[in-house]
Design a protein around this motif. Structure first.
Motif, short mmCIF file in Angstrom:
data_model
loop_
_atom_site.label_atom_id
_atom_site.label_comp_id
_atom_site.label_asym_id
_atom_site.label_seq_id
_atom_site.Cartn_x
_atom_site.Cartn_y
_atom_site.Cartn_z
N LEU A 289 0.83 -1.20 0.00
CA LEU A 289 0.00 0.00 0.00
C LEU A 289 0.87 1.25 0.00
N ARG A 290 0.39 2.26 -0.73
CA ARG A 290 1.09 3.55 -0.73
C ARG A 290 1.11 4.11 0.70
N GLY A 291 2.31 4.35 1.23
CA GLY A 291 2.47 4.65 2.64
C GLY A 291 1.89 5.96 3.12
N GLU A 292 1.69 6.93 2.19
CA GLU A 292 1.18 8.23 2.62
C GLU A 292 -0.28 8.20 3.08
N VAL A 293 -1.01 7.20 2.63
CA VAL A 293 -2.45 7.17 2.92
C VAL A 293 -2.70 6.43 4.25
N VAL A 294 -2.30 7.05 5.34
CA VAL A 294 -2.35 6.43 6.66
C VAL A 294 -3.78 6.04 7.07
N PRO A 295 -4.81 6.87 6.81
CA PRO A 295 -6.16 6.43 7.17
C PRO A 295 -6.58 5.14 6.46
N VAL A 296 -6.16 4.98 5.22
CA VAL A 296 -6.47 3.75 4.48
C VAL A 296 -5.71 2.58 5.09
N LEU A 297 -4.46 2.81 5.45
CA LEU A 297 -3.65 1.76 6.07
C LEU A 297 -4.31 1.26 7.36
N ARG A 298 -4.79 2.17 8.19
CA ARG A 298 -5.43 1.78 9.44
C ARG A 298 -6.72 1.00 9.18
N ARG A 299 -7.48 1.46 8.23
CA ARG A 299 -8.75 0.79 7.93
C ARG A 299 -8.51 -0.59 7.34
N LEU A 300 -7.47 -0.71 6.52
CA LEU A 300 -7.13 -2.01 5.93
C LEU A 300 -6.65 -2.99 6.99
N HIS A 301 -5.84 -2.52 7.92
CA HIS A 301 -5.40 -3.37 9.03
C HIS A 301 -6.59 -3.89 9.84
N GLU A 302 -7.56 -3.03 10.08
CA GLU A 302 -8.74 -3.43 10.84
C GLU A 302 -9.56 -4.46 10.07
N ALA A 303 -9.68 -4.29 8.75
CA ALA A 303 -10.42 -5.24 7.93
C ALA A 303 -9.73 -6.60 7.93
N VAL A 304 -8.41 -6.60 7.88
CA VAL A 304 -7.65 -7.86 7.93
C VAL A 304 -7.87 -8.54 9.28
#
Length: 460
Positions: A139-154
């Motif tokens: 994942l593109r590292g700058e999009v931190v809100p997306v990273l957090r949401r993706l971690h939660e979905a996983v």
């Protein structure tokens, strides 16, 4: 956020009716990113149907659906899975390319933010098909809100038994790793992505060997785009014939178009492949009031630009290719008559020069000299001979670099000289730009000179 799906009249008329979107069907609902919401919309039903098939039959099914890679190249997804050698005794890996960074492209990040479980379900299906027990999302590292949401979905998927040991009693063991990149455009190229994922500097690899034979950790690897994998569950759930009923014969199905720039209602529009820009503009309110379309890109800034003459080109792989460009990431950047073509191309080229990894000479040196020439022309310091020199340098980059970044840098040069050579000449003969930058909203950072912010692109 705007979404739609349209049934295309292949005679070129306006869409007859709007259909229910697929990937974006519930983006506007409260907590659309949760497992509970996804299940309410037939989430993970495609996975259950996939696990009832053999891996080889599953690959054949996806291949027969006609799904093509949504990352830009349009390579058949099922065929890519089929290339993975079986019985080789090596681990197999699936790597999802979520390093969305093509200027003008905005589809994978909104998809992951609003509906991450569609990707996770697609990953489980794909791993079952290629017999992989470990998948990665880069994942593109700058999009931190997306990273957090993706971690939660996983986390939700692990808890529900869709990931981990013996997925849904199928015997499939699957580990999913989410990796945040460091913000390099070059890591969107699949082999540079693999090098980065392995902990090295992201630079394209010389091919062969291809990733299907020696990819991540020198093992057979499938690298797919987010939208490609996220489209698989719906195909399994609703059937390949349903999928092929949309789009065109060689480019079937639905897809996400990123419409941006000088348009009344920019956003993500989900429609069958083959829709035209004219139809999308009709649905989005058209070009901003009092202005007209001057030029646009069908697949981001790395694809040859089109003009208002191309409004009725079918936006599928064959239609755009026949018209002289590429569908790419379906990033439709629209510019009106207030935009200086020379200025736009200069900003794009600054971006590519800045993001070049420097591994190969044509791209490293060529993009640098393109920027010098373009800056001189834009400032009114150029000469007529510089136009042929621009074309010559672009020709020495195109098709001669390790990866497609060089081709992407050359595309705006070729196409802008083809359609707007007179505008370049006006900068030279008039000793400066004839356009008033105050009248255009095409570029957010007017003082950008090093390319670092050039990817901000159009945002009317």
């Amino acid at each position: 956020m705007m979404t739609l799906a349209a049934e295309i009249d292949h005679n070129g008329t306006s869409p007859e009716k709007l259909l229910a979107p697929v990937l974006s069907s519930f983006w506007d609902q409260p907590e659309s990113w949760t497992l509970e919401t996804y299940r309410r919309h037939e989430g993970y039903e495609g996975l259950r149907k996939a696990l009832a098939m053999s891996p080889d039959d599953l690959i054949a099914y996806v291949k027969d659906s006609g799904l093509r890679g949504r990352g830009g190249a349009g390579f058949p997804t099922g065929m890519k899975w089929q290339f993975i050698p079986q019985g080789d005794g090596k681990p197999h890996y699936l790597v999802v390319n979520a390093d969305e960074s093509e200027p003008g492209t905005c589809k994978d990040i909104p998809l992951l933010f609003a509906n991450p479980h569609s990707l996770i379900e697609g990953i489980v299906i794909a791993c079952y098909a290629i017999r992989s027990s470990h998948a990665f999302i880069y994942l593109r590292g700058e999009v931190v809100p997306v990273l957090r949401r993706l971690h939660e979905a996983v986390r939700e998927a692990y808890e529900a038994g869709y990931l981990g040991t013996n997925v849904l009693g199928s015997g499939l063991d699957l580990e999913l790793t989410v990796h945040a990149g460091a913000g390099a455009y070059i890591c969107g190229e699949e082999t540079a992505l693999l090098d980065s994922l392995e902990g090295r500097r992201g630079q394209p690899r010389l091919r062969p060997p291809f990733p299907a034979v020696a990819g991540l950790y020198a093992c057979p690897t499938v690298v797919n785009n987010v939208e490609s994998i996220a489209s698989v569950p719906a195909i399994l759930n609703r059937g390949k014939d349903w999928f092929k009923s949309m789009g065109s014969e060689k480019s079937p199905g639905f897809t996400l178009y990123s419409l941006s720039g000088h348009v009344t209602s920019p956003g993500q529009y989900e429609a069958p492949l083959g829709i035209t820009l004219r139809q999308l503009l009709d649905m989005s309110g058209g070009i901003r009031a009092g202005h007209r379309l001057k030029f646009w890109t069908p697949g981001g800034s790395s694809t040859p630009m089109f003009t208002d003459e191309h409004l009725d080109v079918p936006l599928d792989y064959e239609g755009v290719g026949a018209a002289g460009s590429m569908l790419g990431t379906k990033a439709l950047q629209c510019f009106d008559e207030t935009t200086c073509v020379v200025r736009a191309v200069t900003r794009w080229t600054e971006f590519y020069a800045h993001e070049s990894c420097g591994k190969c000479t044509p791209c490293r040196e060529g993009t640098y000299w393109l920027v010098q020439l373009l800056r001189d022309i834009e400032a009114g310091k150029g000469e007529m001979a510089d136009l042929d020199k621009l074309n010559d340098i672009a020709d020495n980059i195109n098709g001669k670099s390790f990866c497609a970044l060089g081709d992407g840098a050359a595309s705006p040069i070729f196409s802008s000289l083809k359609y707007f050579r007179e505008e370049y000449e006006q900068h030279i003969t008039g000793k400066g730009c004839p356009f008033d930058p105050a009248k255009s909203t095409a570029w957010a950072d007017d003082k950008n000179t090093d390319g670092k912010n050039a990817h901000r692109g159009v945002n009317a």
